[in-house]
Design a protein around this motif. Structure first.
Motif, PDB file in Angstrom:
ATOM      1  N   MET A  57     -55.929   6.942   8.950  1.00  0.00           N
ATOM      2  CA  MET A  57     -55.143   7.636   8.373  1.00  0.00           C
ATOM      3  C   MET A  57     -53.996   8.408   9.416  1.00  0.00           C
ATOM      4  SD  MET A  57     -56.800   9.430   5.010  1.00  0.00           S
ATOM      5  CE  MET A  57     -55.529  10.817   4.859  1.00  0.00           C
ATOM      6  N   THR A  58     -54.620   9.160  10.236  1.00  0.00           N
ATOM      7  CA  THR A  58     -54.059   9.704  11.544  1.00  0.00           C
ATOM      8  C   THR A  58     -53.222   8.721  12.275  1.00  0.00           C
ATOM      9  OG1 THR A  58     -55.740  11.301  11.639  1.00  0.00           O
ATOM     10  CG2 THR A  58     -54.114  11.152  13.659  1.00  0.00           C
ATOM     11  N   TYR A  59     -53.626   7.476  12.391  1.00  0.00           N
ATOM     12  CA  TYR A  59     -52.753   6.311  13.148  1.00  0.00           C
ATOM     13  C   TYR A  59     -51.763   5.901  12.430  1.00  0.00           C
ATOM     14  CZ  TYR A  59     -51.657   1.901  15.158  1.00  0.00           C
ATOM     15  OH  TYR A  59     -50.697   0.837  15.649  1.00  0.00           O
ATOM     16  N   GLU A  60     -52.107   5.513  11.071  1.00  0.00           N
ATOM     17  CA  GLU A  60     -50.999   5.135  10.246  1.00  0.00           C
ATOM     18  C   GLU A  60     -49.815   6.175   9.974  1.00  0.00           C
ATOM     19  OE1 GLU A  60     -50.396   2.062   9.005  1.00  0.00           O
ATOM     20  OE2 GLU A  60     -52.061   1.300   9.921  1.00  0.00           O
ATOM     21  N   THR A  61     -50.166   7.381   9.702  1.00  0.00           N
ATOM     22  CA  THR A  61     -48.901   8.565   9.491  1.00  0.00           C
ATOM     23  C   THR A  61     -48.328   8.936  10.893  1.00  0.00           C
ATOM     24  OG1 THR A  61     -50.844  10.341   9.503  1.00  0.00           O
ATOM     25  CG2 THR A  61     -50.325   9.614   7.396  1.00  0.00           C
ATOM     26  N   ALA A  62     -49.080   8.638  11.816  1.00  0.00           N
ATOM     27  CA  ALA A  62     -48.383   8.914  13.329  1.00  0.00           C
ATOM     28  C   ALA A  62     -47.188   7.932  13.502  1.00  0.00           C
ATOM     29  CB  ALA A  62     -49.453   9.146  14.422  1.00  0.00           C
ATOM     30  N   THR A  63     -47.814   6.624  13.210  1.00  0.00           N
ATOM     31  CA  THR A  63     -46.806   5.496  13.470  1.00  0.00           C
ATOM     32  C   THR A  63     -45.393   5.766  12.635  1.00  0.00           C
ATOM     33  OG1 THR A  63     -48.602   3.950  13.809  1.00  0.00           O
ATOM     34  CG2 THR A  63     -46.364   3.083  13.127  1.00  0.00           C
ATOM     35  N   SER A  64     -45.609   5.946  11.307  1.00  0.00           N
ATOM     36  CA  SER A  64     -44.555   6.520  10.344  1.00  0.00           C
ATOM     37  C   SER A  64     -43.882   7.419  10.726  1.00  0.00           C
ATOM     38  CB  SER A  64     -45.162   6.727   9.109  1.00  0.00           C
ATOM     39  OG  SER A  64     -44.184   7.003   8.161  1.00  0.00           O
ATOM     40  N   ALA A  65     -44.582   8.640  11.531  1.00  0.00           N
ATOM     41  CA  ALA A  65     -43.680   9.765  11.729  1.00  0.00           C
ATOM     42  C   ALA A  65     -42.782   9.439  12.853  1.00  0.00           C
ATOM     43  CB  ALA A  65     -44.743  10.749  12.277  1.00  0.00           C
ATOM     44  N   LEU A  66     -43.223   8.569  13.841  1.00  0.00           N
ATOM     45  CA  LEU A  66     -42.626   8.503  15.148  1.00  0.00           C
ATOM     46  C   LEU A  66     -41.439   7.667  14.547  1.00  0.00           C
ATOM     47  CD1 LEU A  66     -45.286   7.672  17.558  1.00  0.00           C
ATOM     48  CD2 LEU A  66     -43.847   9.460  17.603  1.00  0.00           C
ATOM     49  N   ASP A  67     -41.670   6.529  14.000  1.00  0.00           N
ATOM     50  CA  ASP A  67     -40.413   5.850  13.377  1.00  0.00           C
ATOM     51  C   ASP A  67     -39.614   6.701  12.524  1.00  0.00           C
ATOM     52  OD1 ASP A  67     -39.011   3.469  12.461  1.00  0.00           O
ATOM     53  OD2 ASP A  67     -39.660   3.857  10.420  1.00  0.00           O
ATOM     54  N   SER A  68     -39.968   7.693  11.697  1.00  0.00           N
ATOM     55  CA  SER A  68     -39.061   8.722  11.161  1.00  0.00           C
ATOM     56  C   SER A  68     -38.050   9.551  12.212  1.00  0.00           C
ATOM     57  CB  SER A  68     -39.759   9.607  10.023  1.00  0.00           C
ATOM     58  OG  SER A  68     -38.980  10.487   9.617  1.00  0.00           O
ATOM     59  N   PHE A  69     -39.002   9.841  13.198  1.00  0.00           N
ATOM     60  CA  PHE A  69     -38.295  10.721  14.287  1.00  0.00           C
ATOM     61  C   PHE A  69     -37.314   9.812  15.091  1.00  0.00           C
ATOM     62  CE2 PHE A  69     -38.148  11.867  18.666  1.00  0.00           C
ATOM     63  CZ  PHE A  69     -37.782  13.317  18.404  1.00  0.00           C
ATOM     64  N   SER A  70     -37.289   8.818  15.464  1.00  0.00           N
ATOM     65  CA  SER A  70     -36.648   7.745  16.085  1.00  0.00           C
ATOM     66  C   SER A  70     -35.403   7.588  15.310  1.00  0.00           C
ATOM     67  CB  SER A  70     -37.324   6.790  16.362  1.00  0.00           C
ATOM     68  OG  SER A  70     -37.588   5.639  15.502  1.00  0.00           O
ATOM     69  N   ARG A  71     -35.450   7.558  14.000  1.00  0.00           N
ATOM     70  CA  ARG A  71     -34.323   7.073  13.090  1.00  0.00           C
ATOM     71  C   ARG A  71     -33.537   8.318  12.837  1.00  0.00           C
ATOM     72  NH1 ARG A  71     -35.950   5.283   8.106  1.00  0.00           N
ATOM     73  NH2 ARG A  71     -37.871   5.667   8.327  1.00  0.00           N
ATOM     74  N   GLY A  72     -34.097   9.776  13.032  1.00  0.00           N
ATOM     75  CA  GLY A  72     -33.765  10.966  12.632  1.00  0.00           C
ATOM     76  C   GLY A  72     -33.489  11.200  11.138  1.00  0.00           C
ATOM     77  N   GLU A  73     -34.792  10.691  10.446  1.00  0.00           N
ATOM     78  CA  GLU A  73     -34.766  10.530   9.001  1.00  0.00           C
ATOM     79  C   GLU A  73     -34.641  12.067   8.308  1.00  0.00           C
ATOM     80  OE1 GLU A  73     -37.403   8.664   5.523  1.00  0.00           O
ATOM     81  OE2 GLU A  73     -38.142   8.746   7.555  1.00  0.00           O
ATOM     82  N   TYR A  74     -33.623  11.932   7.454  1.00  0.00           N
ATOM     83  CA  TYR A  74     -33.133  12.998   6.515  1.00  0.00           C
ATOM     84  C   TYR A  74     -33.084  12.482   5.015  1.00  0.00           C
ATOM     85  CZ  TYR A  74     -28.698  11.552   7.272  1.00  0.00           C
ATOM     86  OH  TYR A  74     -27.454  10.634   7.270  1.00  0.00           O
ATOM     87  N   ARG A  75     -32.920  13.590   4.133  1.00  0.00           N
ATOM     88  CA  ARG A  75     -32.694  13.407   2.912  1.00  0.00           C
ATOM     89  C   ARG A  75     -31.542  14.283   2.423  1.00  0.00           C
ATOM     90  NH1 ARG A  75     -37.175  15.119  -1.273  1.00  0.00           N
ATOM     91  NH2 ARG A  75     -35.448  16.608  -2.288  1.00  0.00           N
ATOM     92  N   TYR A  76     -31.078  13.765   1.367  1.00  0.00           N
ATOM     93  CA  TYR A  76     -29.636  14.684   0.900  1.00  0.00           C
ATOM     94  C   TYR A  76     -30.303  15.339  -0.500  1.00  0.00           C
ATOM     95  CZ  TYR A  76     -26.239  12.743   4.037  1.00  0.00           C
ATOM     96  OH  TYR A  76     -25.291  12.245   4.877  1.00  0.00           O
ATOM     97  N   GLY A  77     -29.766  16.589  -0.349  1.00  0.00           N
ATOM     98  CA  GLY A  77     -30.016  17.327  -1.707  1.00  0.00           C
ATOM     99  C   GLY A  77     -28.831  18.292  -1.805  1.00  0.00           C
ATOM    100  N   SER A  78     -29.155  19.616  -1.821  1.00  0.00           N
ATOM    101  CA  SER A  78     -27.795  20.259  -1.724  1.00  0.00           C
ATOM    102  C   SER A  78     -27.394  20.480  -0.480  1.00  0.00           C
ATOM    103  CB  SER A  78     -28.288  21.894  -2.441  1.00  0.00           C
ATOM    104  OG  SER A  78     -29.460  22.326  -1.733  1.00  0.00           O
ATOM    105  N   ALA A  79     -28.454  20.268   0.556  1.00  0.00           N
ATOM    106  CA  ALA A  79     -27.918  20.286   1.978  1.00  0.00           C
ATOM    107  C   ALA A  79     -28.783  18.952   2.564  1.00  0.00           C
ATOM    108  CB  ALA A  79     -28.688  21.426   2.651  1.00  0.00           C
ATOM    109  N   LYS A  80     -28.388  18.691   3.676  1.00  0.00           N
ATOM    110  CA  LYS A  80     -28.899  17.453   4.531  1.00  0.00           C
ATOM    111  C   LYS A  80     -30.166  17.957   5.100  1.00  0.00           C
ATOM    112  CE  LYS A  80     -27.784  14.520   8.338  1.00  0.00           C
ATOM    113  NZ  LYS A  80     -26.744  14.026   9.291  1.00  0.00           N
TER     114      LYS A  80
END
Length: 127
Positions: A57-80
């Motif tokens: 689980m740590t490996y899989e979530t770290a892979t996803s986190a690094l991908d999210s960081f490299s893309r600068g992932e964010y979501r819109y709501g009342s703010a970015k």
């Protein structure tokens, strides 16, 4: 939106703290009825299975986190709101929990090898 990011920190960083303090749910009914060495062996086996799962689980979530960081992932709501910090906290919490479980595994194996007496579980608040 920021509360959701904070919730990830509370949950995943609280896992290892709860494990250290021994407040996670325990079901020692079977292992308490077994002879001491067999009980320690069963506990060690359970911890080993849990450790393997946590490492995966740590490996899989770290892979996803690094991908999210490299893309600068964010979501819109009342703010970015950036969500990559929350995704980074998840593998950190799981990794810390894996370290605690590994330490408990070593202790269980040592108790098995030494033929230590049973360790009775404590049930706080139960009659």
């Amino acid at each position: 939106e920021l509360v959701e990011v904070g919730l990830a920190a509370l949950v995943f960083l609280g896992l290892f703290s709860a494990q250290i303090r021994g407040v996670h749910v325990k079901t020692p009914m079977v292992t308490n009825m077994l002879p001491a060495r067999l009980g320690h062996a069963c506990r060690a086996l359970g911890l080993l299975v849990g450790l393997v799962f946590l490492c995966w689980m740590t490996y899989e979530t770290a892979t996803s986190a690094l991908d999210s960081f490299s893309r600068g992932e964010y979501r819109y709501g009342s703010a970015k709101v950036p969500i990559w910090p929350a995704k980074m906290i998840i593998p950190a919490g799981l990794g810390a929990l894996a370290v605690v479980v590994a330490a408990e595994l070593v202790t269980s194996v040592r108790r098995f090898v030494a033929g230590a007496p049973k360790v009775q579980a404590e049930f706080d608040g139960l009659p």
